[in-house]
Design a protein around this motif. Structure first.
Motif, PDB file in Angstrom:
ATOM      1  N   TRP A 209       0.829  -1.206   0.000  1.00 21.97           N
ATOM      2  CA  TRP A 209       0.000   0.000   0.000  1.00 21.97           C
ATOM      3  C   TRP A 209       0.869   1.263   0.000  1.00 21.97           C
ATOM      4  O   TRP A 209       0.568   2.224  -0.701  1.00 21.97           O
ATOM      5  N   GLU A 210       1.935   1.263   0.768  1.00 17.00           N
ATOM      6  CA  GLU A 210       2.821   2.435   0.793  1.00 17.00           C
ATOM      7  C   GLU A 210       3.403   2.703  -0.595  1.00 17.00           C
ATOM      8  O   GLU A 210       3.443   3.854  -1.052  1.00 17.00           O
ATOM      9  N   LEU A 211       3.859   1.640  -1.253  1.00 16.09           N
ATOM     10  CA  LEU A 211       4.438   1.812  -2.589  1.00 16.09           C
ATOM     11  C   LEU A 211       3.384   2.286  -3.589  1.00 16.09           C
ATOM     12  O   LEU A 211       3.646   3.198  -4.379  1.00 16.09           O
ATOM     13  N   LEU A 212       2.207   1.674  -3.548  1.00 14.91           N
ATOM     14  CA  LEU A 212       1.153   2.105  -4.458  1.00 14.91           C
ATOM     15  C   LEU A 212       0.723   3.542  -4.173  1.00 14.91           C
ATOM     16  O   LEU A 212       0.457   4.305  -5.105  1.00 14.91           O
ATOM     17  N   SER A 213       0.664   3.908  -2.910  1.00 12.27           N
ATOM     18  CA  SER A 213       0.275   5.283  -2.551  1.00 12.27           C
ATOM     19  C   SER A 213       1.257   6.284  -3.136  1.00 12.27           C
ATOM     20  O   SER A 213       0.850   7.331  -3.660  1.00 12.27           O
ATOM     21  N   LYS A 214       2.537   5.969  -3.046  1.00 10.75           N
ATOM     22  CA  LYS A 214       3.538   6.869  -3.615  1.00 10.75           C
ATOM     23  C   LYS A 214       3.351   6.986  -5.125  1.00 10.75           C
ATOM     24  O   LYS A 214       3.446   8.075  -5.686  1.00 10.75           O
ATOM     25  N   ALA A 215       3.090   5.850  -5.766  1.00  5.56           N
ATOM     26  CA  ALA A 215       2.915   5.874  -7.221  1.00  5.56           C
ATOM     27  C   ALA A 215       1.623   6.590  -7.610  1.00  5.56           C
ATOM     28  O   ALA A 215       1.592   7.310  -8.611  1.00  5.56           O
ATOM     29  N   ILE A 216       0.570   6.412  -6.831  1.00  7.73           N
ATOM     30  CA  ILE A 216      -0.697   7.092  -7.131  1.00  7.73           C
ATOM     31  C   ILE A 216      -0.529   8.597  -6.985  1.00  7.73           C
ATOM     32  O   ILE A 216      -1.058   9.375  -7.770  1.00  7.73           O
ATOM     33  N   ASP A 217       0.254   9.009  -5.997  1.00  7.68           N
ATOM     34  CA  ASP A 217       0.458  10.439  -5.740  1.00  7.68           C
ATOM     35  C   ASP A 217       1.458  11.089  -6.693  1.00  7.68           C
ATOM     36  O   ASP A 217       1.497  12.310  -6.804  1.00  7.68           O
ATOM     37  N   SER A 218       2.280  10.293  -7.347  1.00  8.16           N
ATOM     38  CA  SER A 218       3.323  10.854  -8.204  1.00  8.16           C
ATOM     39  C   SER A 218       3.283  10.221  -9.597  1.00  8.16           C
ATOM     40  O   SER A 218       3.627   9.044  -9.757  1.00  8.16           O
ATOM     41  N   PRO A 219       2.895  10.996 -10.607  1.00  8.32           N
ATOM     42  CA  PRO A 219       2.879  10.452 -11.968  1.00  8.32           C
ATOM     43  C   PRO A 219       4.248   9.919 -12.399  1.00  8.32           C
ATOM     44  O   PRO A 219       4.321   8.944 -13.143  1.00  8.32           O
ATOM     45  N   GLU A 220       5.322  10.555 -11.908  1.00  5.64           N
ATOM     46  CA  GLU A 220       6.664  10.095 -12.278  1.00  5.64           C
ATOM     47  C   GLU A 220       6.931   8.686 -11.736  1.00  5.64           C
ATOM     48  O   GLU A 220       7.523   7.848 -12.412  1.00  5.64           O
ATOM     49  N   LEU A 221       6.516   8.439 -10.491  1.00  2.71           N
ATOM     50  CA  LEU A 221       6.718   7.103  -9.917  1.00  2.71           C
ATOM     51  C   LEU A 221       5.740   6.094 -10.528  1.00  2.71           C
ATOM     52  O   LEU A 221       6.079   4.919 -10.683  1.00  2.71           O
TER      53      LEU A 221
ATOM     54  N   GLU B 242      -0.741  -4.017 -20.498  1.00  4.06           N
ATOM     55  CA  GLU B 242      -0.678  -4.511 -21.875  1.00  4.06           C
ATOM     56  C   GLU B 242      -0.942  -3.432 -22.911  1.00  4.06           C
ATOM     57  O   GLU B 242      -0.466  -3.524 -24.027  1.00  4.06           O
ATOM     58  N   ALA B 243      -1.714  -2.424 -22.533  1.00  2.00           N
ATOM     59  CA  ALA B 243      -1.993  -1.316 -23.448  1.00  2.00           C
ATOM     60  C   ALA B 243      -1.472  -0.031 -22.804  1.00  2.00           C
ATOM     61  O   ALA B 243      -1.430   0.070 -21.578  1.00  2.00           O
ATOM     62  N   PRO B 244      -1.049   0.923 -23.621  1.00  2.00           N
ATOM     63  CA  PRO B 244      -0.589   2.184 -23.034  1.00  2.00           C
ATOM     64  C   PRO B 244      -1.690   2.808 -22.178  1.00  2.00           C
ATOM     65  O   PRO B 244      -2.868   2.765 -22.533  1.00  2.00           O
ATOM     66  N   ALA B 245      -1.286   3.362 -21.054  1.00  5.24           N
ATOM     67  CA  ALA B 245      -2.248   3.978 -20.131  1.00  5.24           C
ATOM     68  C   ALA B 245      -1.855   5.426 -19.905  1.00  5.24           C
ATOM     69  O   ALA B 245      -0.678   5.748 -19.731  1.00  5.24           O
ATOM     70  N   SER B 246      -2.840   6.291 -19.893  1.00  3.16           N
ATOM     71  CA  SER B 246      -2.596   7.706 -19.585  1.00  3.16           C
ATOM     72  C   SER B 246      -2.245   7.810 -18.099  1.00  3.16           C
ATOM     73  O   SER B 246      -2.481   6.875 -17.322  1.00  3.16           O
ATOM     74  N   PRO B 247      -1.696   8.940 -17.667  1.00  4.59           N
ATOM     75  CA  PRO B 247      -1.399   9.102 -16.234  1.00  4.59           C
ATOM     76  C   PRO B 247      -2.634   8.881 -15.354  1.00  4.59           C
ATOM     77  O   PRO B 247      -2.532   8.241 -14.300  1.00  4.59           O
ATOM     78  N   LEU B 248      -3.781   9.362 -15.794  1.00  9.85           N
ATOM     79  CA  LEU B 248      -5.005   9.156 -15.015  1.00  9.85           C
ATOM     80  C   LEU B 248      -5.366   7.670 -14.958  1.00  9.85           C
ATOM     81  O   LEU B 248      -5.672   7.133 -13.894  1.00  9.85           O
ATOM     82  N   GLU B 249      -5.316   6.991 -16.113  1.00 14.43           N
ATOM     83  CA  GLU B 249      -5.632   5.561 -16.140  1.00 14.43           C
ATOM     84  C   GLU B 249      -4.648   4.768 -15.274  1.00 14.43           C
ATOM     85  O   GLU B 249      -5.049   3.856 -14.560  1.00 14.43           O
ATOM     86  N   ARG B 250      -3.378   5.144 -15.323  1.00 16.10           N
ATOM     87  CA  ARG B 250      -2.369   4.466 -14.520  1.00 16.10           C
ATOM     88  C   ARG B 250      -2.711   4.565 -13.031  1.00 16.10           C
ATOM     89  O   ARG B 250      -2.655   3.575 -12.306  1.00 16.10           O
ATOM     90  N   ARG B 251      -3.064   5.773 -12.595  1.00 13.30           N
ATOM     91  CA  ARG B 251      -3.430   5.978 -11.190  1.00 13.30           C
ATOM     92  C   ARG B 251      -4.665   5.147 -10.843  1.00 13.30           C
ATOM     93  O   ARG B 251      -4.729   4.526  -9.779  1.00 13.30           O
ATOM     94  N   GLN B 252      -5.635   5.127 -11.733  1.00 15.75           N
ATOM     95  CA  GLN B 252      -6.835   4.331 -11.485  1.00 15.75           C
ATOM     96  C   GLN B 252      -6.504   2.838 -11.436  1.00 15.75           C
ATOM     97  O   GLN B 252      -7.011   2.113 -10.571  1.00 15.75           O
ATOM     98  N   TYR B 253      -5.656   2.374 -12.332  1.00 16.05           N
ATOM     99  CA  TYR B 253      -5.265   0.964 -12.333  1.00 16.05           C
ATOM    100  C   TYR B 253      -4.525   0.601 -11.047  1.00 16.05           C
ATOM    101  O   TYR B 253      -4.719  -0.482 -10.493  1.00 16.05           O
ATOM    102  N   LEU B 254      -3.667   1.503 -10.602  1.00 14.22           N
ATOM    103  CA  LEU B 254      -2.937   1.236  -9.359  1.00 14.22           C
ATOM    104  C   LEU B 254      -3.897   1.140  -8.178  1.00 14.22           C
ATOM    105  O   LEU B 254      -3.739   0.296  -7.291  1.00 14.22           O
TER     106      LEU B 254
END
Length: 186
Positions: A67-79, A87-99
């Motif tokens: 959860w800590e790692l995912l939280s950091k990634a959700i909060d930071s588009p760079e992470l 499998e398919a390219p994801a936008s920054p918003l989609e990436r955060r949602q997937y995480l």
């Protein structure tokens, strides 16, 4: 002659007393063996409980770290870009949602592993999660990751169950999603 019978009777009494003593000693040894076996069985159960508790503690620690790692990634588009292995390219918003979808699914998986959810309850909760289109997209986007899991692992088995449920949900021609799919038997 009276003396002779008395000696024979004395030997018989001594033999009977010796036999009684031997019988008592054997009974005491048998009782002691039962006690030792009972203590060993209790010790084995306690060791199993301690091992089970350690496994739960390790899973809880891993869940917290996840959860800590995912939280950091959700909060930071760079992470979050580091975790973009979909499998398919994801936008920054989609990436955060997937995480976040990953965090929700992993939380259910953890609850199942520690025994807070039965397989049937897990199935029901996942069926509810799959009503969200983002969670469905996430599930499709992570198909390749699940393919790398050991075939006989809990996670792979549950993943196949979710795959099957998702297929059934997509094929169902009913709006009553909560009745789609056959809950697994334990």
């Amino acid at each position: 002659m009276a003396t002779r019978k008395s000696r024979t009777r004395g030997l018989g009494t001594a033999a009977a007393a010796g036999l009684g003593l031997l019988t008592g000693a054997l009974a005491a040894l048998a009782a002691e063996r039962r006690t030792v076996n009972a203590v060993q069985a209790r010790l084995d159960r306690l060791e199993a409980q301690v091992a089970h508790s350690h496994r739960h503690a390790n899973l809880a620690n891993q869940q917290n770290l996840h959860w800590e790692l995912l939280s950091k990634a959700i909060d930071s588009p760079e992470l979050a870009e580091v975790l973009d292995i979909f499998e398919a390219p994801a936008s920054p918003l989609e990436r955060r949602q997937y995480l976040f979808a990953n965090a929700l699914y992993t939380n259910l998986l953890f609850y199942y592993r520690i025994g807070n959810l039965s397989r049937e309850e897990f199935f029901g909760r996942v069926r509810g999660l799959l009503q969200n289109p983002v969670v469905r997209e996430y599930w499709f986007a992570t198909r390749g990751q699940r393919a790398t899991l050991p075939e006989d692992s809990d996670e792979a088995e549950l993943g196949r169950m979710v795959d099957d449920l998702l297929r059934q949900l997509e094929e169902a021609d009913t709006e009553e999603w909560w009745v789609v799919g056959e809950p697994p038997t334990e």
